[in-house]
Enzyme design. Structure first.
Site, PDB file in Angstrom:
ATOM      1  N   SER A 169     -42.201 -47.383 -41.202  1.00  0.00           N
ATOM      2  CA  SER A 169     -43.017 -48.327 -42.001  1.00  0.00           C
ATOM      3  C   SER A 169     -42.236 -49.345 -42.675  1.00  0.00           C
ATOM      4  O   SER A 169     -42.751 -50.332 -43.368  1.00  0.00           O
ATOM      5  CB  SER A 169     -43.759 -47.426 -43.252  1.00  0.00           C
ATOM      6  N   TYR A 215     -53.170 -46.065 -48.979  1.00  0.00           N
ATOM      7  CA  TYR A 215     -52.266 -46.398 -47.773  1.00  0.00           C
ATOM      8  C   TYR A 215     -52.955 -46.187 -46.243  1.00  0.00           C
ATOM      9  O   TYR A 215     -53.432 -45.205 -45.978  1.00  0.00           O
ATOM     10  CB  TYR A 215     -50.913 -45.435 -47.824  1.00  0.00           C
ATOM     11  N   SER A 216     -52.875 -47.204 -45.327  1.00  0.00           N
ATOM     12  CA  SER A 216     -53.440 -47.010 -44.359  1.00  0.00           C
ATOM     13  C   SER A 216     -52.691 -47.927 -43.185  1.00  0.00           C
ATOM     14  O   SER A 216     -52.380 -49.174 -43.301  1.00  0.00           O
ATOM     15  CB  SER A 216     -55.082 -47.466 -44.197  1.00  0.00           C
ATOM     16  N   ASN A 217     -52.046 -47.322 -42.127  1.00  0.00           N
ATOM     17  CA  ASN A 217     -51.425 -47.913 -41.137  1.00  0.00           C
ATOM     18  C   ASN A 217     -52.547 -49.026 -40.348  1.00  0.00           C
ATOM     19  O   ASN A 217     -51.801 -49.852 -39.860  1.00  0.00           O
ATOM     20  CB  ASN A 217     -50.855 -46.789 -40.242  1.00  0.00           C
ATOM     21  N   GLY A 225     -39.653 -45.369 -44.373  1.00  0.00           N
ATOM     22  CA  GLY A 225     -40.410 -45.113 -42.960  1.00  0.00           C
ATOM     23  C   GLY A 225     -40.153 -43.754 -42.645  1.00  0.00           C
ATOM     24  O   GLY A 225     -39.082 -43.303 -42.797  1.00  0.00           O
TER      25      GLY A 225
END
Length: 408
Positions: A86, A185-187, A325
Site C-alpha cells: 500500500s 480503509y478500502s483498496n 504496505g
C-alpha cells in the site's frame, strides 16, 4: 463474508524510567551500534530477511540481515527490491494531486463526473475525489471478498484481474458508511484513483507515475510489475507463514493494482518521501491538503490519522508521516519526520505470522523496536514495553479459522 480488521503495528514505547541519550546531536554513526543490534534481533524473532534504510540529515545507513531465501545460504542485501504494497497509494495520490495542481481536477469533484460508467447514480454524485484518497468514501474493500480462504491465495497467484473487475467487487459490497462520514480503509478507492488518472490523462496510472515521479527522481529501483509475476533484480523470497518454506515472491500482482502492486528499494522510498514532504512534487497548498488528515480511530489519537494517501503516526520523538504496505509474503514500512530530516524505510520477507495469536508476535516487537530505534535515536527504546498502534486496516480474517491474511 470477511471483515476488515486493523493491520496492527506494535510500536515500542519508552519505559517510564528511560531518559534521553546525553548527546542528542550524535549522528547515525553513533547510533549504528543500537541500530545493528535491533536489526539483528528481527531475524532472531523469526523473519527470514529484513532490509532497512535510515537517513538523518546528510547521513545514510543502509543494512540488511537474515537470509534472502529459506532454501539456500544467500544473505539479504540492503539494495534488494521488495514489494511495497500500500505504499503504492502514496505514489498514486501524489499523481492525482499533481493533476489538481494543474487544475485538471478538483478534490471535491464527484467521481461520477469522471467515471460515470464505473460509479453511476447516487454514489457517483456523492463520492468525491478527496473521499477516495482519504478512505472516507464508504465503498467496500474488494480484498475482503477475494481473499476468503487459503485456496484463494493460490488462485490469485496466477490470475489476472482488471481494474474493472476489482471495482465491481468493491461496489457490490455493502457500504461501510455514508460518503464522507468516517474513515474506512478500502483498496477499491485506489483502484478507482488509478482509473481516474487514466480518464484524465489518457495514459495508464503506471505510465503517469513513471513520467511524473520515478523518472525525475531517478528511482530506478521502483516499478509497477503489472501482470509480470517476477521481481526483477536482486530480491529476497516472499513467505506467507501458513505456507511454510514455500516462496510466493513470484505473484501476479494485478489483484493489487494501483492499490498496492509496486516494487521498490528502501533507498528509493526515502528519496521519494523526502521529495514529497520537501515540496518538490506538489505545490504548498496542495501538499497542505494532502497532510490534512482524518482520525483512523476517533477518540484514539495514538492510532494516527490518514491524509490523502499518507498517514501520520505519533512517536516518542514527534509526528512521522508515511505509509505501510502488506502483501502476501512481503511487509513494508516507510516513515519520515515532517521536515524530511529523519527517515526510515524497511521491509521484511514474511507475512501472516500473526494468525491465531491474540498478542503481538515476537516479530512485531522486534521489527517495531528497529523502526522506533531508527525514528527516535535520542530516546532509549525497549521492546519489553509496548503500545499497540493500528495505523490502518490491512488484514482480512476468514470466519471459522480466524486466519489473518495480509493485503495492501
Amino acid at each position: 463474508m470477511v471483515t476488515s480488521v486493523a493491520l496492527v503495528t506494535t510500536i515500542a514505547a519508552v519505559p517510564a524510567s528511560a531518559t534521553a541519550r546525553p548527546d542528542p546531536s550524535r549522528g547515525p554513526a553513533a547510533d549504528r551500534t543500537a541500530l545493528r543490534a535491533a536489526l539483528d534481533a528481527v531475524p532472531e524473532a523469526g523473519v527470514p530477511g529484513v532490509l532497512i534504510a535510515v537517513r538523518d540529515g546528510q547521513h545514510d545507513w543502509r543494512a540488511a540481515a537474515g537470509q534472502a531465501t529459506l532454501t539456500g545460504p544467500r544473505p539479504m542485501r540492503p539494495q534488494m527490491h521488495h514489494r511495497i504494497g500500500s505504499i503504492t497509494k502514496t505514489f498514486i495520490a501524489t499523481t492525482v494531486l499533481q493533476l489538481v495542481d494543474e487544475q485538471r481536477l478538483g478534490l471535491d469533484d464527484p467521481i461520477g463526473e469522471w467515471l460515470p460508467d464505473t460509479v453511476p447514480g447516487e454514489s457517483g454524485n456523492r463520492i468525491t475525489v478527496r473521499m477516495l484518497l482519504n478512505h472516507t468514501s464508504g465503498i467496500g474493500n474488494y480484498t475482503n471478498a477475494i481473499i476468503d480462504s487459503y485456496a484463494a491465495i493460490s488462485r490469485m497467484q496466477v490470475t489476472t484481474y482488471t481494474p474493472q473487475d476489482l471495482v465491481a467487487i468493491g461496489l457490490a459490497m455493502p457500504p461501510t458508511n455514508a460518503p464522507g462520514a468516517r474513515y474506512s480503509y478500502s483498496n477499491t478507492n485506489y483502484i478507482l484513483a488509478g482509473m481516474l488518472i487514466e480518464a484524465i490523462t489518457g495514459q495508464d496510472a503506471a505510465t503517469e507515475v513513471q513520467r511524473r515521479i520515478l523518472r525525475p527522481l531517478k528511482l530506478t529501483g521502483t516499478s509497477f510489475p503489472g501482470t509480470d509475476p517476477k521481481i526483477h533484480g536482486r530480491h529476497g523470497g516472499g513467505y506467507f507463514a501458513p505456507f511454510g518454506v514455500r516462496d510466493i515472491s513470484e505473484f501476479n500482482m494485478s489483484w493489487a493494482g494501483t492499490a498496492g502492486e509496486m516494487i521498490a528499494t528502501t533507498e528509493d522510498l526515502n528519496t521519494f518521501f523526502r521529495a514529497l514532504l520537501g515540496g518538490d512534487l506538489l505545490g504548498p497548498a496542495t501538499l497542505d491538503q494532502m497532510l490534512t488528515a482524518v482520525p483512523v480511530l476517533p477518540g484514539q489519537p495514538a492510532a494516527g490519522s490518514y491524509g490523502l494517501g499518507i498517514f501520520s503516526l505519533p512517536t516518542p520523538c514527534g509526528e512521522f508521516w508515511g505509509h505501510d504496505g502488506a502483501v502476501l509474503g512481503h511487509l513494508a514500512f516507510s516513515m519520515h519526520s515532517r521536515d524530511g530530516v529523519r527517515q526510515v524505510s524497511s521491509g521484511i520477507t514474511i507475512s501472516g505470522y500473526q494468525i491465531g495469536l491474540p498478542d503481538p508476535h515476537p516479530i512485531d516487537i522486534a521489527w517495531s523496536t528497529l523502526l522506533l530505534t531508527a525514528m527516535c535515536p535520542t530516546v532509549e527504546v525497549s521492546g519489553r514495553s509496548t503500545v499497540v498502534v493500528p495505523p490502518l486496516p490491512g488484514t482480512t480474517r476468514t470466519p471459522g479459522n480466524d486466519a489473518a491474511v495480509a493485503v495492501p
